[in-house]
Design an enzyme around this catalytic site. Structure first.
Site, PDB file in Angstrom:
ATOM      1  N   ASN A  26     -21.314   1.982  52.638  1.00 27.86           N
ATOM      2  CA  ASN A  26     -21.302   0.772  51.818  1.00 27.86           C
ATOM      3  C   ASN A  26     -20.435   1.070  50.595  1.00 27.86           C
ATOM      4  O   ASN A  26     -20.869   1.763  49.681  1.00 27.86           O
ATOM      5  CB  ASN A  26     -22.748   0.444  51.413  1.00 27.86           C
ATOM      6  CG  ASN A  26     -22.834  -0.721  50.451  1.00 27.86           C
ATOM      7  OD1 ASN A  26     -21.855  -1.408  50.198  1.00 27.86           O
ATOM      8  ND2 ASN A  26     -24.030  -0.946  49.908  1.00 27.86           N
ATOM      9  N   TRP A  27     -19.225   0.549  50.611  1.00 28.56           N
ATOM     10  CA  TRP A  27     -18.276   0.887  49.543  1.00 28.56           C
ATOM     11  C   TRP A  27     -18.557   0.103  48.267  1.00 28.56           C
ATOM     12  O   TRP A  27     -17.939   0.344  47.239  1.00 28.56           O
ATOM     13  CB  TRP A  27     -16.834   0.652  50.017  1.00 28.56           C
ATOM     14  CG  TRP A  27     -16.393   1.594  51.119  1.00 28.56           C
ATOM     15  CD1 TRP A  27     -17.151   2.569  51.730  1.00 28.56           C
ATOM     16  CD2 TRP A  27     -15.101   1.657  51.745  1.00 28.56           C
ATOM     17  NE1 TRP A  27     -16.411   3.226  52.690  1.00 28.56           N
ATOM     18  CE2 TRP A  27     -15.143   2.685  52.723  1.00 28.56           C
ATOM     19  CE3 TRP A  27     -13.911   0.942  51.586  1.00 28.56           C
ATOM     20  CZ2 TRP A  27     -14.043   3.012  53.530  1.00 28.56           C
ATOM     21  CZ3 TRP A  27     -12.818   1.275  52.383  1.00 28.56           C
ATOM     22  CH2 TRP A  27     -12.874   2.296  53.335  1.00 28.56           C
ATOM     23  N   LYS A  28     -19.447  -0.860  48.331  1.00 30.80           N
ATOM     24  CA  LYS A  28     -19.806  -1.686  47.163  1.00 30.80           C
ATOM     25  C   LYS A  28     -18.536  -2.236  46.494  1.00 30.80           C
ATOM     26  O   LYS A  28     -17.544  -2.467  47.193  1.00 30.80           O
ATOM     27  CB  LYS A  28     -20.683  -0.887  46.188  1.00 30.80           C
ATOM     28  CG  LYS A  28     -21.903  -0.285  46.894  1.00 30.80           C
ATOM     29  CD  LYS A  28     -22.946   0.241  45.961  1.00 30.80           C
ATOM     30  CE  LYS A  28     -24.088   0.842  46.770  1.00 30.80           C
ATOM     31  NZ  LYS A  28     -25.193   1.305  45.937  1.00 30.80           N
ATOM     32  N   HIS A  39     -29.233  -6.430  50.278  1.00 35.11           N
ATOM     33  CA  HIS A  39     -29.181  -5.189  49.493  1.00 35.11           C
ATOM     34  C   HIS A  39     -29.899  -5.420  48.158  1.00 35.11           C
ATOM     35  O   HIS A  39     -29.811  -6.514  47.577  1.00 35.11           O
ATOM     36  CB  HIS A  39     -27.722  -4.783  49.272  1.00 35.11           C
ATOM     37  CG  HIS A  39     -27.594  -3.395  48.724  1.00 35.11           C
ATOM     38  ND1 HIS A  39     -27.849  -3.095  47.411  1.00 35.11           N
ATOM     39  CD2 HIS A  39     -27.280  -2.223  49.332  1.00 35.11           C
ATOM     40  CE1 HIS A  39     -27.692  -1.793  47.224  1.00 35.11           C
ATOM     41  NE2 HIS A  39     -27.347  -1.241  48.369  1.00 35.11           N
ATOM     42  N   GLU A  70     -29.200  -4.620  45.262  1.00 32.90           N
ATOM     43  CA  GLU A  70     -28.318  -5.057  44.169  1.00 32.90           C
ATOM     44  C   GLU A  70     -28.087  -6.563  44.244  1.00 32.90           C
ATOM     45  O   GLU A  70     -27.994  -7.234  43.222  1.00 32.90           O
ATOM     46  CB  GLU A  70     -26.991  -4.271  44.222  1.00 32.90           C
ATOM     47  CG  GLU A  70     -27.204  -2.815  43.805  1.00 32.90           C
ATOM     48  CD  GLU A  70     -26.252  -1.821  44.424  1.00 32.90           C
ATOM     49  OE1 GLU A  70     -25.219  -2.216  44.993  1.00 32.90           O
ATOM     50  OE2 GLU A  70     -26.554  -0.604  44.353  1.00 32.90           O
ATOM     51  N   GLU A  87     -34.190   1.223  51.976  1.00 28.87           N
ATOM     52  CA  GLU A  87     -33.555   1.830  50.805  1.00 28.87           C
ATOM     53  C   GLU A  87     -34.463   1.684  49.589  1.00 28.87           C
ATOM     54  O   GLU A  87     -34.437   0.638  48.912  1.00 28.87           O
ATOM     55  CB  GLU A  87     -32.222   1.130  50.506  1.00 28.87           C
ATOM     56  CG  GLU A  87     -31.208   1.225  51.626  1.00 28.87           C
ATOM     57  CD  GLU A  87     -29.788   1.042  51.092  1.00 28.87           C
ATOM     58  OE1 GLU A  87     -28.961   1.921  51.321  1.00 28.87           O
ATOM     59  OE2 GLU A  87     -29.529   0.023  50.430  1.00 28.87           O
ATOM     60  N   GLY A 131     -28.271   5.531  44.228  1.00 27.35           N
ATOM     61  CA  GLY A 131     -27.336   5.916  43.172  1.00 27.35           C
ATOM     62  C   GLY A 131     -27.919   6.844  42.128  1.00 27.35           C
ATOM     63  O   GLY A 131     -27.316   7.055  41.065  1.00 27.35           O
ATOM     64  N   SER A 146     -29.060   7.793  47.998  1.00 25.55           N
ATOM     65  CA  SER A 146     -28.578   9.142  47.654  1.00 25.55           C
ATOM     66  C   SER A 146     -28.455  10.070  48.871  1.00 25.55           C
ATOM     67  O   SER A 146     -28.736  11.271  48.757  1.00 25.55           O
ATOM     68  CB  SER A 146     -29.452   9.770  46.567  1.00 25.55           C
ATOM     69  OG  SER A 146     -29.389   8.990  45.387  1.00 25.55           O
ATOM     70  N   GLY A 165     -23.907   4.974  50.037  1.00 24.32           N
ATOM     71  CA  GLY A 165     -23.064   4.410  48.987  1.00 24.32           C
ATOM     72  C   GLY A 165     -22.092   5.463  48.476  1.00 24.32           C
ATOM     73  O   GLY A 165     -21.029   5.690  49.048  1.00 24.32           O
ATOM     74  N   GLY A 166     -22.478   6.155  47.405  1.00 23.53           N
ATOM     75  CA  GLY A 166     -21.593   7.102  46.715  1.00 23.53           C
ATOM     76  C   GLY A 166     -20.871   8.082  47.635  1.00 23.53           C
ATOM     77  O   GLY A 166     -19.651   8.269  47.526  1.00 23.53           O
TER      78      GLY A 166
HETATM   79  P1  PGA Z   1     -26.201   5.576  47.346  1.00 28.03           P
HETATM   80  O1  PGA Z   1     -26.227   4.000  47.727  1.00 28.03           O
HETATM   81  O2  PGA Z   1     -25.931   6.333  48.619  1.00 28.03           O
HETATM   82  O3  PGA Z   1     -25.067   5.691  46.359  1.00 28.03           O
HETATM   83  O4  PGA Z   1     -27.524   5.907  46.769  1.00 28.03           O
HETATM   84  C1  PGA Z   1     -26.875   3.560  48.898  1.00 28.03           C
HETATM   85  C2  PGA Z   1     -26.789   2.064  48.997  1.00 28.03           C
HETATM   86  O5  PGA Z   1     -26.932   1.382  47.982  1.00 28.03           O
HETATM   87  O6  PGA Z   1     -26.608   1.514  50.104  1.00 28.03           O
END
Ligand code: PGA
Length: 264
Positions: free
Chosen positions: A10-12, A104, A106, A176, A182, A222, A243-244
């Site tokens: 997930n490149w956000k 998600h 967010e 999640e 994050g 994470s 994500g990251g």
């Molecule tokens: P993260 O993000 O791996 O940076 O914790 C995961 C996500 O939000 O899908």
């Protein structure tokens, strides 16, 4: 029941087109060392403006499936019309997407996405021949209050409402925990597995045991090359939403490689 693992990036809201192209090339050159059956299902979700910089990669013979699939990070449930700033499922499909991430945390938190909206999105994604990656997860306050299972199961019941067993079977759920996203603090693998198993039981109640045996449930929060092997060794974790660590080819490729070691 063997479920093909999914490693999804997930490149956000990151990477302009040239950066997205470079990352895509770093991943695709790694994937070229393998055949599709050797690999987990690999999915990347870039921003909308980069969707045309990346594309799914079919195996050369066409019969082995895809080595790489592309996902949207969001969609609207309506076909078209006066919805400024939104994107339809037909448009995502047209841009080459096979998957769409919905719900998600967010988006729930910053864009007021509700369970009802997520359910409408899931139906529209499936109606357009794509697969929803339905995110769920509790906040730190909910975890500390002991309401994780009740909260997550209500999110899942709402998201799956009105879907057929066949539709549920091909869908993907990503558990999640919000406090793990994050933060560098991944959920303990046994605890993540316990929640994923609980989610599978809820899916069984909603759609039957054949759907709950087939649905793939991912862990996200994470995930790193150093955590993936233990996570993938658990019975009810079928992959990861990352994500990251998906923003660098080296770490994303290492996660794919370690996943293959554990379970493909
Ligand atoms: P993260 O993000 O791996 O940076 O914790 C995961 C996500 O939000 O899908």
């Amino acid at each position: 029941m063997s479920r093909k693992p999914i490693i999804a990036g997930n490149w956000k809201m990151n990477l302009c087109r040239s950066e997205a192209k470079a990352l895509f090339e770093g991943i695709s050159s790694f994937l070229s060392n393998y055949t599709a059956p050797q690999l987990p299902t690999v999915v990347i979700a870039p921003v909308f403006t980069s969707l045309c910089q990346v594309h799914s990669i079919d195996c050369s013979c066409g019969c082995e499936g895809k080595k790489l699939s592309v996902a949207g990070q969001n969609c609207h449930w309506e076909k078209s019309g006066a919805f400024t700033g939104e994107i339809s499922c037909e448009m995502l499909k047209d841009a080459g997407c096979d998957y769409v991430i919905i719900g998600h945390s967010e988006r729930r938190q910053y864009f007021s996405e509700t369970d009802e909206m997520i359910n409408k999105k899931a139906k529209a994604i499936l109606a357009n021949g794509m697969i929803p990656i339905i995110c769920c997860g509790e906040s730190l306050e909910q975890r500390e209050a002991g309401s994780t299972d009740a909260w997550v199961s209500s999110q899942i019941r709402a998201a799956l409402d009105g879907l057929s067993s066949e539709e549920v079977a091909k869908s993907v759920i990503a558990y999640e925990p919000i406090w793990a996203i994050g933060t560098g603090k991944s959920c303990d693998a046994d605890e993540a597995n316990r929640v994923c198993k609980m989610i599978r039981n809820v899916v069984s109640e909603c759609a039957g045991s054949s759907a709950s045996d087939s649905i793939r449930i991912l862990y996200g929060g994470s995930v790193k090359p150093s955590t993936i092997e233990e996570q993938m060794s658990k019975s009810d974790i079928d992959g990861a939403l990352i994500g990251g660590a998906s923003l660098k080819a080296d770490s994303f490729n290492e996660i794919i490689e370690k996943t293959m070691k554990v379970c493909v």
